[in-house]
Design an enzyme around this catalytic site. Structure first.
Site, PDB file in Angstrom:
ATOM      1  N   HIS A 327       0.736  -1.268  -0.031  1.00  0.00           N
ATOM      2  CA  HIS A 327      -0.042  -0.016  -0.050  1.00  0.00           C
ATOM      3  C   HIS A 327       0.839   1.307  -0.034  1.00  0.00           C
ATOM      4  CE1 HIS A 327       0.898   0.794   4.159  1.00  0.00           C
ATOM      5  NE2 HIS A 327       0.628  -0.264   4.443  1.00  0.00           N
ATOM      6  N   CYS A 345       3.267  -4.721   6.776  1.00  0.00           N
ATOM      7  CA  CYS A 345       2.918  -4.309   5.321  1.00  0.00           C
ATOM      8  C   CYS A 345       4.382  -3.892   4.471  1.00  0.00           C
ATOM      9  CB  CYS A 345       2.128  -3.445   5.086  1.00  0.00           C
ATOM     10  SG  CYS A 345       0.493  -3.915   5.752  1.00  0.00           S
TER      11      CYS A 345
END
Length: 420
Positions: A327, A345
């Site tokens: 992301h 992440c």
């Protein structure tokens, strides 16, 4: 020395055909070797009580064909139902007996072709047909294939969800043998039992790019156990797009995006910091969310602590159900390409995240290497299927060497977003 040709005399033989316990004998002969009608040891074969009164046969019993005359033998038996399903069987070495080795389907119309020959090798053939009755058991096993029809990446496994658990290996083998996957271009693969109610199918390597994959079941009307029969199953057709594989090297803080074998973009990234290391291994894109609100409390970080966060996140490509994404992370641009500072992440600039979001699709491959994190779970947290070697994958088939006792997650719930 002259040779006098031998005149062939056609000799009849007797066959006994037993369909689910019912049978009669039949014979045929013709003394004229030039007769237009070929020798047919099965010419008068009939199923006792099956056609005269319209009675349907019991699908719970085997089909058997027996030659009772020493002058003739069975050479081949083919039994197929109206749905195109072949009934497997075995023929004895002496050609005296053929019997089915798989269950007959219920509520089916079968055509049986019996080939024979006499002691001189003259061939004969008989075609018979019969209908099977309703199954005795009341329970029907339903199967739901996944994913939904559409176009996916080359890493997308096929799933089969059962309507009830099946633990017995023999029953699993009946089910698995009825689940068919065909790919064009061809890609051989195997089913793997994830648990008592779910199977996954994948090839040895990733699917070919731009392939058409068709999944169907031949389970309808097939006996699985004394009280369980197969039900109707909706087939599935999907396709694959380009071969897109993104490889993140956590040690060099870089992602290389490959398309059809060529690197099309290098992206500086940041992955999980100590204590929150990103999982190693192959993951499959599960979906894309333009906006996600991520909170540290979702992974057990106390609100107000030094590690606490509550952030709006854009261009989020999900790779695990527990909340691992690729992301946009504009807050860590200074560390991207040089340090790992995330909570698990893979973060990148907003522009790069937008490009990645638009480039990949569900089923594409995202692989992480050289991280200090554990390897992606094979099942239960997304699609980690490719992290099992091919030999171990095949061990999960009921038609191969058995199901491994590999640990599986206790819970398979789809969790909310967690890490950033």
């Amino acid at each position: 020395m002259s040779h006098v040709p031998r005149t062939r005399t056609v000799v009849g033989c007797t066959l006994l055909v037993i369909a689910l316990g019912a049978g009669v004998t039949a014979c045929g002969s013709d003394d004229n070797p030039l007769s237009a009608t070929p020798y047919d040891a099965a010419d008068l074969i009939s199923f006792k009580g099956l056609t005269a009164n319209g009675k349907k046969v019991d699908p719970d019993k085997p089909l058997e064909v027996t030659a009772e005359d020493d002058d003739g033998r069975i050479t081949d038996v083919t039994a197929i139902d109206a749905a195109g399903r072949y009934l497997a069987g075995e023929l004895s070495a002496d050609g005296g007996r053929w019997h089915s080795t798989t269950p007959l389907a219920a509520n089916a119309h079968y055509t049986v072709r019996v080939s024979t020959e006499d002691e001189d090798g003259a061939p004969g053939r008989r075609v018979l047909s019969f209908d099977t009755g309703k199954p005795h058991g009341k329970k029907r096993l339903k199967v739901t294939f996944g994913p939904k029809a559409g176009t996916y990446g080359v890493g997308q496994p096929i799933t089969a969800e059962l309507s009830m658990p099946v633990k017995d290996k023999a029953q699993r083998a009946v089910i698995e043998s009825a689940l068919r996957v065909d790919s064009m271009p061809a890609a051989s693969g195997a089913w793997h039992w994830v648990d008592d109610k779910e199977l996954h199918y994948r090839p040895q390597e990733y699917w070919p790019a731009h392939a058409t994959i068709q999944v169907r079941s031949n389970l309808d009307g097939i006996k699985i156990s004394d009280r369980l029969w197969g039900g109707k199953v909706k087939p599935l057709k999907i396709s694959t797009g380009d071969r897109v594989i993104a490889v993140t090297d956590a040690s060099s803080h870089s992602m290389a995006v490959h398309k059809n074998g060529e690197v099309i973009k290098q992206i500086p990234v940041t992955t999980g910091k100590p204590g929150f290391e990103t999982r190693n291994g192959v993951k499959v894109v599960l979906g894309k969310e333009y906006f996600v609100r991520m909170r540290g409390t979702s992974i057990g970080i106390a609100e107000g602590s030094a590690e606490s966060y509550d952030l709006p996140v854009y261009y989020a490509t999900r790779v695990t159900w527990s909340g691992e994404y690729v992301h946009a992370a504009p807050w860590s641009v200074g560390s991207q390409g040089s340090a790992n500072v995330s909570h698990g992440c893979t973060g990148m600039s907003t522009d790069n995240a937008a490009w990645f979001f638009k480039t990949v699709r569900e089923g594409d491959v995202v692989e992480v290497v050289n991280s200090l994190g554990h390897t992606m779970e094979s099942f239960g947290n997304g699609f980690g299927d490719w992290n099992l070697g091919w030999d171990k994958w095949r061990m999960g088939s009921a038609l191969a060497a058995g199901t491994p006792n590999a640990p599986l997650p206790e819970e398979r719930a789809r969790l909310r977003p967690q890490s950033v």
